[in-house]
Write a protein that holds these residues in place. Structure first.
Motif, PDB file in Angstrom:
ATOM      1  N   THR A 253       3.515  34.027  -7.577  1.00  0.00           N
ATOM      2  CA  THR A 253       4.203  32.732  -7.638  1.00  0.00           C
ATOM      3  C   THR A 253       3.290  31.663  -8.228  1.00  0.00           C
ATOM      4  N   LEU A 254       2.015  31.658  -7.845  1.00  0.00           N
ATOM      5  CA  LEU A 254       1.098  30.667  -8.408  1.00  0.00           C
ATOM      6  C   LEU A 254       1.059  30.791  -9.921  1.00  0.00           C
ATOM      7  N   SER A 255       1.032  32.042 -10.396  1.00  0.00           N
ATOM      8  CA  SER A 255       0.903  32.191 -11.839  1.00  0.00           C
ATOM      9  C   SER A 255       2.220  31.875 -12.535  1.00  0.00           C
ATOM     10  N   PRO A 262      -4.259  33.646 -16.558  1.00  0.00           N
ATOM     11  CA  PRO A 262      -4.000  35.072 -16.379  1.00  0.00           C
ATOM     12  C   PRO A 262      -3.735  35.379 -14.903  1.00  0.00           C
ATOM     13  N   THR A 263      -2.774  36.270 -14.645  1.00  0.00           N
ATOM     14  CA  THR A 263      -2.339  36.507 -13.270  1.00  0.00           C
ATOM     15  C   THR A 263      -3.391  37.199 -12.420  1.00  0.00           C
ATOM     16  N   GLY A 264      -4.098  38.164 -13.024  1.00  0.00           N
ATOM     17  CA  GLY A 264      -5.045  38.977 -12.257  1.00  0.00           C
ATOM     18  C   GLY A 264      -6.046  38.145 -11.488  1.00  0.00           C
ATOM     19  N   PRO A 265      -6.804  37.273 -12.175  1.00  0.00           N
ATOM     20  CA  PRO A 265      -7.791  36.471 -11.452  1.00  0.00           C
ATOM     21  C   PRO A 265      -7.175  35.619 -10.353  1.00  0.00           C
ATOM     22  N   VAL A 266      -5.926  35.115 -10.560  1.00  0.00           N
ATOM     23  CA  VAL A 266      -5.289  34.300  -9.518  1.00  0.00           C
ATOM     24  C   VAL A 266      -5.076  35.145  -8.266  1.00  0.00           C
ATOM     25  N   ILE A 267      -4.529  36.360  -8.452  1.00  0.00           N
ATOM     26  CA  ILE A 267      -4.293  37.240  -7.301  1.00  0.00           C
ATOM     27  C   ILE A 267      -5.612  37.566  -6.605  1.00  0.00           C
ATOM     28  N   VAL A 268      -6.643  37.835  -7.396  1.00  0.00           N
ATOM     29  CA  VAL A 268      -7.935  38.192  -6.797  1.00  0.00           C
ATOM     30  C   VAL A 268      -8.495  37.029  -5.992  1.00  0.00           C
TER      31      VAL A 268
ATOM     32  N   ALA B 101     -14.358  39.366  -7.253  1.00  0.00           N
ATOM     33  CA  ALA B 101     -14.104  37.956  -6.927  1.00  0.00           C
ATOM     34  C   ALA B 101     -14.870  37.045  -7.875  1.00  0.00           C
ATOM     35  N   MET B 102     -16.142  37.381  -8.148  1.00  0.00           N
ATOM     36  CA  MET B 102     -16.928  36.511  -9.019  1.00  0.00           C
ATOM     37  C   MET B 102     -16.405  36.545 -10.449  1.00  0.00           C
ATOM     38  N   PHE B 103     -16.013  37.734 -10.912  1.00  0.00           N
ATOM     39  CA  PHE B 103     -15.477  37.832 -12.264  1.00  0.00           C
ATOM     40  C   PHE B 103     -14.184  37.025 -12.375  1.00  0.00           C
ATOM     41  N   ALA B 104     -13.327  37.140 -11.356  1.00  0.00           N
ATOM     42  CA  ALA B 104     -12.073  36.394 -11.378  1.00  0.00           C
ATOM     43  C   ALA B 104     -12.353  34.899 -11.399  1.00  0.00           C
ATOM     44  N   GLY B 105     -13.312  34.461 -10.592  1.00  0.00           N
ATOM     45  CA  GLY B 105     -13.675  33.052 -10.595  1.00  0.00           C
ATOM     46  C   GLY B 105     -14.159  32.610 -11.962  1.00  0.00           C
ATOM     47  N   GLY B 106     -14.986  33.442 -12.597  1.00  0.00           N
ATOM     48  CA  GLY B 106     -15.486  33.114 -13.930  1.00  0.00           C
ATOM     49  C   GLY B 106     -14.361  32.977 -14.940  1.00  0.00           C
ATOM     50  N   VAL B 107     -13.409  33.922 -14.905  1.00  0.00           N
ATOM     51  CA  VAL B 107     -12.299  33.873 -15.864  1.00  0.00           C
ATOM     52  C   VAL B 107     -11.483  32.601 -15.660  1.00  0.00           C
ATOM     53  N   LEU B 108     -11.183  32.274 -14.395  1.00  0.00           N
ATOM     54  CA  LEU B 108     -10.359  31.089 -14.144  1.00  0.00           C
ATOM     55  C   LEU B 108     -11.085  29.815 -14.576  1.00  0.00           C
ATOM     56  N   LEU B 109     -12.399  29.730 -14.280  1.00  0.00           N
ATOM     57  CA  LEU B 109     -13.178  28.569 -14.727  1.00  0.00           C
ATOM     58  C   LEU B 109     -13.109  28.439 -16.233  1.00  0.00           C
ATOM     59  N   LEU B 110     -13.247  29.578 -16.898  1.00  0.00           N
ATOM     60  CA  LEU B 110     -13.261  29.596 -18.359  1.00  0.00           C
ATOM     61  C   LEU B 110     -11.923  29.132 -18.905  1.00  0.00           C
ATOM     62  N   GLU B 111     -10.829  29.606 -18.285  1.00  0.00           N
ATOM     63  CA  GLU B 111      -9.499  29.240 -18.783  1.00  0.00           C
ATOM     64  C   GLU B 111      -9.186  27.782 -18.483  1.00  0.00           C
ATOM     65  N   GLN B 112      -9.753  27.254 -17.408  1.00  0.00           N
ATOM     66  CA  GLN B 112      -9.482  25.877 -17.025  1.00  0.00           C
ATOM     67  C   GLN B 112     -10.251  24.884 -17.881  1.00  0.00           C
ATOM     68  N   SER B 113     -11.453  25.288 -18.336  1.00  0.00           N
ATOM     69  CA  SER B 113     -12.292  24.326 -19.031  1.00  0.00           C
ATOM     70  C   SER B 113     -12.013  24.395 -20.529  1.00  0.00           C
ATOM     71  N   ASP B 114     -12.386  23.347 -21.215  1.00  0.00           N
ATOM     72  CA  ASP B 114     -12.106  23.263 -22.640  1.00  0.00           C
ATOM     73  C   ASP B 114     -13.237  23.925 -23.425  1.00  0.00           C
ATOM     74  N   THR B 115     -13.013  25.163 -23.792  1.00  0.00           N
ATOM     75  CA  THR B 115     -14.048  25.866 -24.539  1.00  0.00           C
ATOM     76  C   THR B 115     -13.579  26.136 -25.960  1.00  0.00           C
TER      77      THR B 115
END
Lengths: 401, 309
Positions: A253-255, A262-268, B101-115
């Motif tokens: 739902t968040l995604s 991307p959905t994967g990192p959100v779920i994780v 968890a750390m990889f997911a955090g990295g991906v989300l940070l990357l997607e959120q920031s203006d790169t």
């Protein structure tokens, strides 16, 4: 928007995907528990990375046969085939060579992923490949999903969950105690194979939602989280299933609300939040509970030692002991016992003396094993036995009666 | 062949080779210590470190990124230990929780920031950009002696060379203690070797190699080179010295052949675009491992009955 998403009012597709993700999450949590108990959690990482070449080859074959190559069913079949091949490679390397399982996992994971990347870069140069969107399989994406894909994911999630429920009894028996399971007539190698088949099915169904890099989290984090809440296999299975289901539901739902992510990192990350909360606050095994338990133990040791010192008229130098005694109203700030403190100190000394006697006598050897400096002897011995101890200790000596 | 080769292919090939050897050397010991998957974990957690370094400094520069990545590796090691101890969780699962968890955090940070203005994205982190590390100032083999042209070598080349020197020096200086503590930890302790700090240093050296290689060639090569060449070498010999030598040979072969196949292979088949060099290098290392597993003279467990294949 978020509320609409959480209450499944974002349209038919999003609802189907959310339900599929939830069912898949439950199945993954339960299957992950079997893997976790068998100490084979990271095999799933190799399986999921090994799907990539299959996705690429399936796409190329479908294009060669004249399709557009994006049929989810076709890509899923391809990924299942190459994941199976990866599993066979791990089996071959661990059984036929002297390499350990972790090396086999790492080798299969990196090599299959590398082959997959070669196919992906090749596909990008094909005229049909520019818009293929196969990169979505790396980290998962639910944005712009076709109706047929959403149906496949919902049905796939339901089927996997049904299979997990069907096999839950023999699988938990094997996971809990493989030798006992074997001796009670279960075919352990075949059940291990079924377990791996379930892991593969979860990976394949989850490919589009979670992506192959992070799907391993859906199998590992729920059982690890659940382990903090229960000491029993059934309990861990239930909690892991719930954690996985909640993560799939909330993550999807968040995604849907933030389609750019991307959905994967959100779920994780949803999973990780639940894990972190459990690590900190779980009642028996959590970090906070451990700290409290330690503090209470420390307090009991200090008070006991302080009381013994008071009873024997020794001065107390340890500040913490003094403070604890004072706070419990057993001693004054200058280290002199209060009336209450004197009574408790006398009792502590009597208890300690009885323990000394019990530990020096052979007939109390079993009871003496309970001695830890804190347990009161009344909780271990009967009144008669304590009377016997007191008789052995005898009356005060050197004092005229 | 000649000027074009030196300008376009020589430097990426050398960088790939240096990265492969730098990872394969510590990989030998990690493999024997049953810690092979540490390379996998490190290469995943490097991403958030690099992203955080970028967000703080605002530039894509080598030093802050290396620091960020090293910091992330330390955070990961601490987190794995904490999960293991607090929850009494087996190491593999603790590792799985941490790196996903750390990889997911990295991906989300990357997607959120203006790169969008810089060359930093998830695909780059996974596949690297080996093909782009070309030496534009080279005009031919003579450039190798031309100081002015040499000054414009891609910075990754001297950096990886330095890291490889550090890794090789560590392996050479601590050869005996490493060997003893890998094969018989109790005996090593009785000889006065402090196996705890030594094992930790090994992981740090591996992280250093991983971070430097990651920057140049992406995480797939890092994981593949930590495991495949040492694993193949393990099947070739029983002596540690020979195993390390084999692993260096296999790493070099993978890097060179992989680069050649990726760059020129598609041309042989009539396609006109190269495929990912990083992916191809990992593929070649897998093929080498496959050959070693089928034909390697010491492939079977010692003492195990000979099985017909």
């Amino acid at each position: 928007m978020l509320w609409h998403a959480l209450t499944l009012q974002l349209g038919y597709n999003a609802t189907l995907v959310t339900l599929g993700a939830m069912l898949l999450g439950i199945a993954a949590g339960v299957t992950g528990t079997f893997l976790f108990l068998r100490k084979r959690a990271l095999v799933s990482d190799a399986i999921s990375h090994a799907t990539l070449p299959g996705v690429g080859i399936a796409f190329i074959i479908m294009v060669a046969l004249g399709g557009d190559g994006r049929s989810l069913i076709g890509l899923m079949l391809g990924s299942a085939a190459s994941a199976w091949l990866g599993l066979l490679c791990i089996g071959f390397l661990t059984r036929r060579t002297r390499l350990a399982e972790d090396a086999a996992i790492g080798a299969v994971l990196s090599v299959f992923f590398g082959i997959g990347i070669v196919f992906l870069t090749f596909i990008q140069t094909m005229s049909e490949g520019r818009q293929a969107g196969l990169e979505g399989f790396l980290l998962g994406s639910t944005a712009g999903m076709l109706y047929s894909d959403a149906v496949i994911i919902a049905v796939g999630g339901a089927l996997v969950l049904a299979a997990v429920i069907a096999f839950r009894r023999p699988l938990s028996a094997v996971a809990f105690d493989p030798e006992f399971a074997a001796s009670s007539g279960l075919n352990v190698p075949r059940l291990d194979l079924i377990m791996m088949g379930l892991v593969m099915a979860i990976t394949v169904v989850g490919l589009k939602i979670v992506g192959l890099i992070l799907i391993v989290a859906l199998l590992i984090i729920p059982p690890v989280t659940a382990r903090f809440w229960s000491e029993r296999v059934t309990g861990v299975l239930w909690v892991a299933g719930i954690v996985g289901g909640v993560a799939g539901y909330v993550g999807a739902t968040l995604s849907a609300v933030a389609p750019a992510l991307p959905t994967g990192p959100v779920i994780v990350l949803v999973l990780f939040v639940m894990f972190a909360l459990s690590l900190l606050f779980a009642p028996a095994r959590g970090a906070l509970a451990a700290v409290l338990k330690h503090l209470s133990f420390q307090r009991r040791v200090h008070i006991r030692q302080g009381l013994l010192a008071l009873a024997q008229g020794q001065p107390i130098y340890e500040k913490l002991t003094l403070r604890l005694l004072q706070r419990s109203g057993l001693a004054r700030a200058d280290g002199v016992a209060t009336t209450d403190g004197k009574a408790r100190a006398a009792k502590a000394l009597r208890d300690e003396t009885r323990w000394q006697m019990a530990r020096s006598r052979e007939e109390f050897a079993l009871a003496a094993t309970f001695y830890d400096g804190l347990t009161e002897i009344e909780t271990v011995l009967t009144g008669d036995q304590i009377g016997e101890l007191d008789r052995l200790i005898g009356a005060p000596m050197g004092v005229p009666a | 062949m000649g000027e074009e080769f030196v300008a376009i292919s020589l430097t990426p090939m050398l960088i790939g080779t240096l990265a492969a050897i730098a990872c394969a050397l510590p990989g030998n010991f990690l493999l024997l210590r049953r810690q092979a998957l540490i390379g996998d974990a490190i290469s995943h957690v490097v991403l958030p470190g690099i992203v955080v370094a970028f967000l703080i400094t605002g530039v894509v520069a080598a030093v802050p990124m290396m620091l960020g990545a090293a910091g992330a590796a330390v955070v990961a090691v601490v987190m794995i230990e904490a999960i293991r101890r607090l929850g009494k969780i087996e190491p593999g699962a603790a590792m799985g929780v941490t790196f996903t968890a750390m990889f997911a955090g990295g991906v989300l940070l990357l997607e959120q920031s203006d790169t969008s203005t810089v060359h930093l994205d998830v695909e780059h982190a996974l596949f690297g950009n080996l093909e782009s590390l070309i030496w534009l100032d080279a005009t031919g083999w003579a450039s190798l002696l031309d100081l002015e042209a040499l000054a414009y070598l891609p910075v990754e080349l001297p950096r990886l060379f330095g890291v490889l020197l550090v890794v090789a020096l560590f392996t050479w200086v601590f050869w005996r203690p490493l060997k003893l503590s890998t094969f018989d930890e109790g005996f090593a302790q009785s000889m006065g070797i402090r196996t705890g700090p030594l094992g930790f240093t090994l992981v740090i050296v591996a992280a250093l190699a991983a971070v430097a290689a990651f920057d140049a060639v992406g995480s797939i090569i890092v994981i593949a080179m930590f495991i495949c060449p040492p694993a193949a070498a393990r099947l070739m010999t029983n002596a540690l010295g020979a195993q390390v030598a084999w692993s260096v040979l296999f790493a070099t072969l993978s890097a060179v052949l992989g680069y050649v196949f990726a760059g020129y292979g598609p041309l042989w088949f009539g396609a006109d675009n190269a495929v990912s060099a990083a992916g191809m290098i990992a593929t070649v290392s897998g093929l080498i491992l496959c050959f070693a597993a089928v034909f390697g003279p010491h492939r079977a467990r010692s003492g195990a009955p000979a099985e017909a294949l």
